[in-house]
Design an enzyme around this catalytic site. Structure first.
Site, short mmCIF file in Angstrom:
data_model
loop_
_atom_site.label_atom_id
_atom_site.label_comp_id
_atom_site.label_asym_id
_atom_site.label_seq_id
_atom_site.Cartn_x
_atom_site.Cartn_y
_atom_site.Cartn_z
N LYS A 1 0.86 -1.19 0.00
CA LYS A 1 0.00 0.00 0.00
C LYS A 1 0.89 1.24 0.00
O LYS A 1 1.90 1.29 0.72
CB LYS A 1 -0.89 -0.02 1.25
N SER B 1 -9.73 2.06 3.06
CA SER B 1 -8.86 2.77 2.17
C SER B 1 -7.85 1.91 1.42
O SER B 1 -7.28 2.35 0.42
CB SER B 1 -8.09 3.83 2.96
N SER C 1 -9.90 -0.31 7.26
CA SER C 1 -9.32 -0.12 5.93
C SER C 1 -8.65 -1.35 5.31
O SER C 1 -8.31 -1.35 4.14
CB SER C 1 -8.32 1.03 5.94
#
Lengths: 95, 485, 477
Positions: B78, B153, B177
């Site tokens: 990420k 997210s 997330s």
């Protein structure tokens, strides 16, 4: 109303943000509905409850006073938007 | 089957017996990316060149006989995790060109075991969002339905695993997330106990809630990833010096006698009926395996969202103060003076959702409002934690839906922040309490969208989560589907 | 109307650790700009602070030395504000639960003792430095200082005049330096002081409205700024006006204070608990360990010097002004066992030469043993006090022992009465005129004969014997 346009402007200043007239309008109304939702917490009796600031309770986490190699000025300044003569340049600071 | 569709443990065997090389796996991943990335858009930055180099080095290491658990396995990272020499944007214009001179501790750990880094995945800006729509770098699509969001997210990390654009990925979870996008993309995602995995090098969103965790194709892969990334780190004062068990040892253990708490507060109106039905089936499956399910109560559940959306923005408002255009990152041109430089830089560097949260947080901490907002929320947070403490005296794990609804349409909630915040309703309590949670696929809707079940356990009991989740996974009779792309 | 000033002081002391408070970067002063920096003190994304244990130990040392209560658990907070030399946009400090509270130090002015309360001591990180150039539209930021550990020592508003304020500051400074936890250098900013000052009509209980003074980087500046401010506020009050609550800067070039910001522009720092750091827990055992390792403090040392060495209070004050000087003196006394003569030598020639050469005590070419030996040979009559000064100079220049110098230069004192008697007779013979005048009643000429005798022996004559001989000879007719 939980927050007025003037307060939004003040908070924006604290956070160093700028909003156009239209944005200010929109933010004020969105923040109001969010803050109104937060009112739900007023229904909880928290008298005498110690606020929780950490998810896990730990204490005394230290490092020794031993020197580690620094990055050096060149690498430190590599990503600076305005690196000047080994310094970070900014528009003049006026007190 | 293509190599990129396999799991870590399947690939480990092939790498070990020499029937496959890391270079072959890595190339298959990039072939897949070449064919589907345009549709899904999981990534912000590709690392193909260095990846092939890492794959070659991994193959040498395997030959020499000192392979670690993830040696040669292509992993996606990420873009909130700092990677030395590789730009780390956090999905924001603010960090568009930021190249960190250091690695996050988890990145260092993956490098040390010889993992291959495929690229940096897309995310909501500064991890603030539940749909990956707030990224500066475009929207990631749900591989199961390209008109829908992948969750967020860590939407890029979840979509990349679901679309086989990597073998596994790292995400971060501040309010759901990892678990929410994993559920919406039909993959496994775990948020470890706060303090289990070092946060060093994770661009901070809300420091007392943030944790890094894996997103994988199955539960065993999750255990493997946890084995590598867990453990104490002297660079993170909140990292807990506690021994890390072999998480893989919890896979395939039976769950006879396990007690599973079903909190009534999580089964209320607003939960999609198909999800509700699949959770009922899940409970039956677990009971069939000898687990004992009991009703429990987490009485402060209804306050979780309000509590979270005060604490997280408060911490964020402070964490994001460093993006001022002085030392690195974006600086807006044409400033009139210092104050103007700050305001222009921050106003054009951050997107709307980030600014909204900075505003909420700044307000909650400001003079005259601190007690009513930040302090009040911190007190309620203590009550929420106490709910979990007392629940875990009655049960080993807690079972809830991972999300109230399956993936929604792109744009559907962008204009109603509060509706967006409600997406995290089942996941953010674990962050507030600091306990671990895992989201595991539990079926598909009639429309073919994945659904997820969440398990939560007491602090540092990730093993129990993996045990239940793997037992469920192996016995749930949910067929393993691949999204059609 | 009579007005009484009310003064409280906030002192920031940089701690003498090798590394910064939350990262391993060096704290050295005067390095190339931004060279002592790393991702942590640059406030880069994702990095985290880890507390330097030494900082806690030093803060506890100061807390014990100022009779503070040490809080068993103390916590960290963020103080949020934007400034280019503050990398993270917040300062990590202590707010709700500082490391120590409720202490005091005693000061003494003209024999009168006053107790000044200390509200709290807390740990925090320093900010960087901004350099402004009048000719350029830019400021330049150097972050070498960002993250250097500080303790802030906040006093109660207990001081009633500038003398008390300056005495309090000097005592605080002295303790910090004695503990070797701060170098006390005010010019380099290792010891900084802000003041809160207000006036109230004498006899009134409530405080007046205060101004906060900043930018005073010497004891003299503190004195002058406070004096100026007392006059300024008095003039406002006497004119029937009200003193506005504001922050004022001391302008050293013009000797005035300027308003920097008013109450309305006061910052809203939005303090909240620092989630990245865990509490500091000081157990009784840890506190005792630190306490047991504390050096003797200046006040205690002074008392001991007075009673153990029986020297005047003035001497005790000078000799204990620094730990190194006190240690030097004590070593000399231990070896020569003559405290008062040792005190005269250390305070006199030794300090004079040291200051002249701008040397630290440790760099002195005359070690305590050599000075003790010198005092010894004065005592046993080998050399005279006057010759000793010459010997000391020789020791200072050459680094040799007094014995060697005396030998080389043939400076041994002449105490042989027969020999001296002959010289005295010669002197009287050669100065008949003065002899007559003396005998006619001009008594002050006695010194002249002593001088002449000393001169004739090259200063080596034992003055006591010369005196006796002259008295005897001159009284004879």
């Amino acid at each position: 109303m939980r927050i007025t346009k003037e307060e939004v402007r003040h908070v924006a200043h604290l956070a160093r943000l700028n909003f156009s007239e239209g944005e200010e309008e929109k933010f004020t109304s969105q923040l109001n509905s969010i803050l109104m939702y937060m009112d739900i917490l007023n229904g909880v009796d928290t008298a005498g409850i110690q606020p929780m600031t950490h998810a896990i309770s730990l204490g005394n986490v230290f490092r020794d006073d031993t020197e580690k190699e620094s990055l050096g000025a060149e690498i430190a300044l590599e990503g600076a938007p305005d690196g000047k003569m080994g310094f970070f340049g900014v528009p003049k600071i006026i007190e | 089957m293509e190599f990129n569709q396999l799991t870590i443990h399947e690939l480990q065997k092939k790498l070990k017996d020499g029937s496959l090389t890391s270079v072959e796996i890595t190339e298959s991943v990039y072939r897949r990316i070449a064919s589907v990335e345009e549709k899904v858009h999981s990534y912000i930055t590709m690392m193909e060149e260095t990846a092939i180099g890492q794959a070659r080095a991994a193959d040498r290491r395997i030959k020499e006989g000192n392979a670690g658990e993830l040696t040669g396995i292509p992993i996606a990272i990420k873009d909130i995790l700092c990677t030395e020499g590789v730009r780390t944007t956090c999905g924001s214009r603010t960090l568009e060109d930021f190249i960190p001179p250091y690695d996050a501790t988890v990145v260092r750990k993956l490098k040390d075991v010889g993992a291959v880094f495929v690229g940096k995945t897309n995310m909501d800006e500064f991890a603030m969002g539940s749909s990956t729509e707030t990224s500066r770098f475009g929207i990631t699509k749900n591989p199961w339905d390209l008109e829908r969001i992948p969750g967020g997210s860590s939407g890029g990390s979840a979509a990349a695993v679901a679309a086989d654009e990597c073998i596994a990925s790292l995400g971060t979870d501040t309010g759901g997330s990892i678990r929410q996008p994993a559920a919406l993309c039909g993959v496994v995602g775990m948020k470890p106990t706060y303090g289990r995995v070092s946060r060093f090098g994770m661009v901070a969103f809300a420091s007392s809630l943030d944790q890094i965790g894996p997103i994988t194709k199955d539960v065993e892969d999750c255990a493997i990833m946890m084995n590598v990334i867990s453990g104490h780190d002297t660079s993170d004062s909140t990292s807990v010096p506690k021994e890390v068990p072999d998480y893989r040892a919890y896979i395939s253990r039976d769950i006879e006698g396990c007690t599973i708490g079903i909190p009534k507060e999580y089964f209320v109106e607003g939960v999609d009926p198909e999800i509700r039905a699949s959770i009922d089936t899940t409970i039956k499956t677990l009971e069939g395996l000898g687990a004992r399910c009991l009703d429990i109560s987490l009485p402060h559940t209804e306050y979780c969202i309000a509590t979270y959306y005060i604490i997280a923005p408060s911490e964020a408002s402070s964490n994001l103060a460093r993006y001022d255009g002085v030392r690195y990152g974006f600086r807006a041109p044409n400033e009139e003076n210092l104050l103007d430089m700050y305001r222009k830089t921050r106003s054009s560097g951050f997107g709307a959702e980030v600014k909204r949260r900075i505003m909420i947080g700044t307000y909650s901490l400001s003079s005259g409002y601190y007690d009513a907002y930040y302090k009040k929320a911190s007190q309620v947070r203590a009550l929420i934690r106490d709910d979990f403490d007392s629940a875990f005296t009655k049960c080993d794990v807690i079972l809830t839906p991972a999300t109230p609804t399956p993936a929604f349409k792109i744009g559907e909630k962008m204009d109603d922040p509060l509706q967006m915040y409600l997406c995290d309703i089942f996941t953010l309590s674990a962050n507030l309490a600091g306990v671990p949670g895992i989201s595991v696929p539990c079926g598909y809707t009639k429309g073919g969208l994945p659904m997820g079940v969440q398990f939560m356990a007491n602090h540092f009991e990730e093993g129990k989560l993996l045990q239940i989740a793997s037992a469920y996974e192996k016995n749930s009779k949910i067929e393993r589907r691949m999204p059609e792309l | 109307m009579q007005y009484e000033p009310v003064i409280g002081l906030e002192v920031h002391a940089q701690l003498l650790t090798k590394t910064k408070i939350f990262c391993g970067c060096s704290t050295r002063f005067g390095e190339e700009p931004n060279s002592n920096t790393c991702p942590v003190c640059l406030g880069m994304p994702g990095v985290l602070p880890v507390l330097n244990k030494k900082v806690v130990e030093y803060a506890v040392k100061m807390a014990i030395s100022t009779h503070c209560r040490i809080n068993g658990t103390s916590t960290w907070a963020r103080k949020n504000y934007f400034y280019p030399d503050l990398p993270k946009g917040y300062q990590i400090t202590q707010f709700a639960h500082p490391i120590a509270e409720a202490g005091y130090i005693d000061i003494e002015i003209g024999g009168a003792k006053r107790r000044i309360g200390i509200t709290r001591i807390h740990m925090e990180e320093d900010a960087g430095k901004s350099i402004h150039d009048d000719l350029s539209p830019f400021s330049y930021v150097d972050l070498n200082r960002a993250g250097v550990p500080l303790i802030e020592i906040v006093s109660e508003p207990d001081m009633r005049n500038t003398d008390e304020a300056v005495h309090y500051l000097r005592r605080l400074h002295e303790i910090l330096v004695y503990l070797e936890i701060c170098d006390g250098n005010m010019e380099e900013g290792s010891f900084r002081c802000d003041a809160n000052i207000s006036l109230r009509p004498k006899g009134q209980k409530e405080f007046g409205i205060r101004a906060e003074l900043k930018n005073m980087n010497s004891f003299r500046n503190v004195q002058h700024a406070l004096e100026y401010e007392i006059q300024r506020q008095r003039a406002i009050l006497e004119g029937g006006g009200g003193v506005p609550q504001e922050t004022r800067l001391w302008d050293v070039s013009q000797c005035v204070t300027h308003s920097m910001r008013g109450k309305e522009e006061a910052h809203d720092y939005r303090y909240f608990p620092e989630p990245d750091l865990v509490p500091v827990v000081i157990s009784d055992a840890w506190r005792e360990d630190i306490k047991n390792a504390l050096p003797e403090l200046p006040m205690e040392k002074r008392e001991r010097f007075l009673s153990a060495y029986n020297i005047p209070p003035y001497d005790a004050g000078v000799l204990t002004a620094s730990r190194a000087l006190a240690d030097y003196y004590e070593e000399v006394v231990r070896l020569c066992e003559r405290p008062k003569i040792a005190s005269n030598w250390v305070m006199g020639d030794f300090l004079a030469y040291l200051n002249e050469a701008k040397l630290e005590i440790g760099e002195s070419p005359v070690p305590p043993a050599a000075l003790a030996e010198l005092i010894g040979i004065i005592g046993d009559g080998t050399i005279s006090g006057k010759i000793a000064k010459e010997v000391f100079e020789g020791m200072w220049k050459s680094g040799k022992n007094p014995g060697e110098i005396v030998e080389e230069k043939g400076l041994v004192q002449i105490s042989d009465t027969t020999e001296l008697e002959k010289i005295v007779e010669e002197v009287l013979e050669a100065n008949k005129k003065q002899l007559e005048q003396y005998r006619a009643g001009k008594d002050q000429l006695f010194g002249f004969f002593v001088g002449q005798t000393m001169k004739a022996t090259g200063g080596k004559a034992n003055p006591k014997i010369v005196n006796e001989l002259l008295k005897k000879k001159l009284s004879m007719s």
